[in-house]
Write a protein that holds these residues in place. Structure first.
Motif, PDB file in Angstrom:
ATOM      1  N   THR A 155       0.999  -1.259   0.209  1.00  0.00           N
ATOM      2  CA  THR A 155       0.090   0.068   0.001  1.00  0.00           C
ATOM      3  C   THR A 155       1.003   1.321   0.133  1.00  0.00           C
ATOM      4  O   THR A 155       1.692   1.347   0.856  1.00  0.00           O
ATOM      5  N   SER A 156       0.692   2.194  -1.010  1.00  0.00           N
ATOM      6  CA  SER A 156       1.412   3.204  -1.229  1.00  0.00           C
ATOM      7  C   SER A 156       0.721   4.495  -0.660  1.00  0.00           C
ATOM      8  O   SER A 156      -0.621   4.686  -0.967  1.00  0.00           O
ATOM      9  N   ILE A 157       1.265   5.343  -0.095  1.00  0.00           N
ATOM     10  CA  ILE A 157       0.551   6.503   0.902  1.00  0.00           C
ATOM     11  C   ILE A 157       1.374   7.762   0.788  1.00  0.00           C
ATOM     12  O   ILE A 157       2.587   7.879   1.218  1.00  0.00           O
ATOM     13  N   ARG A 158       0.630   8.724   0.348  1.00  0.00           N
ATOM     14  CA  ARG A 158       1.159  10.073   0.302  1.00  0.00           C
ATOM     15  C   ARG A 158       1.414  10.456   1.660  1.00  0.00           C
ATOM     16  O   ARG A 158       0.755  10.229   2.536  1.00  0.00           O
ATOM     17  N   GLY A 159       2.198  11.564   1.908  1.00  0.00           N
ATOM     18  CA  GLY A 159       2.844  11.870   3.137  1.00  0.00           C
ATOM     19  C   GLY A 159       1.747  12.383   3.994  1.00  0.00           C
ATOM     20  O   GLY A 159       1.604  11.915   4.976  1.00  0.00           O
ATOM     21  N   ASP A 160       1.023  13.149   3.494  1.00  0.00           N
ATOM     22  CA  ASP A 160       0.019  13.838   4.204  1.00  0.00           C
ATOM     23  C   ASP A 160      -1.233  12.815   4.554  1.00  0.00           C
ATOM     24  O   ASP A 160      -2.019  13.216   5.437  1.00  0.00           O
TER      25      ASP A 160
END
Length: 406
Positions: A155-160
């Motif tokens: 699962t890839s997640i943007r920093g915010d």
């Protein structure tokens, strides 16, 4: 860090070519704590980790796989010591996470690798793989999750979005993927589908393309159309059989709130082939430029060819077509028409949904069968194609009844 230009992600999702940035351990931890204001830095089993509530985060930098691998192939290295920390955290009732940190200029994306398969391997310097498209999806959508072709969940997640993800779980559900998840669960039942039976079923329902030689792909279209209608899902996905004025001639229309969002094509392919043939390049690029994405939904199957069984199924198929009034292009009856390629039966084993978008389109632009000609001698149009070795840079959903390999 690196000396070779590879895929890097800009703030707006544009892919540029540049070398990897070197991140120290302190910088990786700093990026995590910036994204998780309530997190702290602790030591577990002799290793520095980031603690967030009851979760223990082990971090490694996402970097290119190295020459001569393609520019989109990235990974983290999982040292054996992580397994010791994982075991200790579990004993303490904590949730350990293996997290990749991607950072380029003002872009930070975190990749949460489900540790299950990596712990099971328990080997030195195991690698967890991620592709440019995974980072692109997170940067543009916030969160993105999939299984890779080996069954590993990432699962890839943007920093915010990291704090929200760790507190509430993955939240970026996709109604279009949900449709195919439901359909493939019902459709891929492990049963062998006889060609003549499938063709007769389509004919009874007055389905277009019943008499086409390559019946397997049209049977998937037919079954999907039936499923969408029976479950009231045509507000999300539609099978397009009649070309609309001014519209693109593709199999699938994906809708949001009643409006067309993008197009896709439905394919049936042998599970053994190395390429997935695509569409005419010019039309494809116009559709991609107009809508920003394009989906290939590919159902892979085992195949039984009639040629390996004395062409009995080929003869029966041609005889049945004649009995219901079909006349081929030659205008004369040939009981062995299409004898070399007719599929006696198939068993659908896997479905992959591939998304082509601005981050990965360059990989598919090759002239597929560029040296071949049509039966009338005219040259074939240039086509796009996705090679199975590149599939992880396009894959957004997969389901299989074939056991995944490690």
């Amino acid at each position: 860090m690196g000396t070779v230009n590879v895929d890097q992600l800009s703030h707006d999702g544009t892919v540029v070519q540049d070398v990897d940035t070197k991140l120290s351990n302190a910088k990786k931890h700093e990026l995590l704590i910036e994204a998780l204001p309530d997190a702290t830095l602790e030591t577990h089993s002799g290793m520095k980790v980031v603690r967030f509530g009851n979760q223990i985060i082990l971090a490694a930098q996402v970097t290119h796989l190295g020459y001569p691998w393609a520019e989109f192939k990235k990974r983290i290295q999982i040292p054996k010591r992580w397994l010791e920390v994982h075991q200790g955290a579990v004993r303490e009732g904590l949730t350990p996470r293996f997290v990749g940190v991607y950072h380029y200029r003002d872009v930070t994306v975190f990749v949460d690798f489900d540790p299950t398969t990596y712990v099971r391997r328990a080997v030195n310097n195991s690698a967890a793989h991620v592709a440019t498209n995974d980072l692109y999806q997170a940067q543009t959508a916030g969160q993105f999750s999939r299984e890779d072709k080996n069954g590993n969940r990432l699962t890839s997640i943007r920093g915010d979005q990291l704090a929200t993800y760790l507190l509430t779980g993955y939240s970026e559900k996709n109604a279009h993927i949900d449709v195919f998840d439901g359909f493939s669960t019902k459709f891929m039942d492990g049963m062998r589908i006889e060609g003549l039976t499938a063709v007769q079923e389509m004919h009874a329902a007055r389905w277009p393309d019943t008499f086409q030689n390559e019946w397997a792909g049209f049977y998937v279209e037919y079954r999907l159309h039936q499923y969408l209608a029976a479950h009231g899902l045509t507000q999300h996905v539609q099978v397009q059989k009649e070309k609309r004025r001014g519209a693109f001639d593709y199999d699938l229309r994906f809708l949001r709130d009643g409006s067309l969002e993008y197009y896709g094509d439905l394919k049936a392919s042998s599970i053994a082939v190395s390429d997935s043939p695509g569409n005419d390049k010019d039309d494809f690029l116009r559709a991609l430029d107009t809508f920003g994405r394009f989906w290939y939904v590919i159902f892979e199957h085992e195949t039984w060819h009639s040629r390996d069984n004395s062409n009995l199924a080929t003869i029966a198929w041609n005889e049945w077509r004649r009995s219901v009034g079909h006349v081929g292009r030659k205008g004369t009856y040939d009981p062995l028409s299409y004898q070399g390629r007719f599929k006696e039966a198939v068993r659908f084993m896997r479905v992959n949904i591939l998304e082509v978008n601005p981050a990965n389109v360059g990989i598919v632009l090759k002239d597929f069968q560029k040296d071949f000609r049509q039966p009338d001698g005219k040259p074939r149009k240039a086509k796009v194609s996705i090679r199975k070795k590149d599939i992880d840079n396009f894959l957004i959903y997969t389901r299989s009844i074939v056991p995944a390999s490690d």
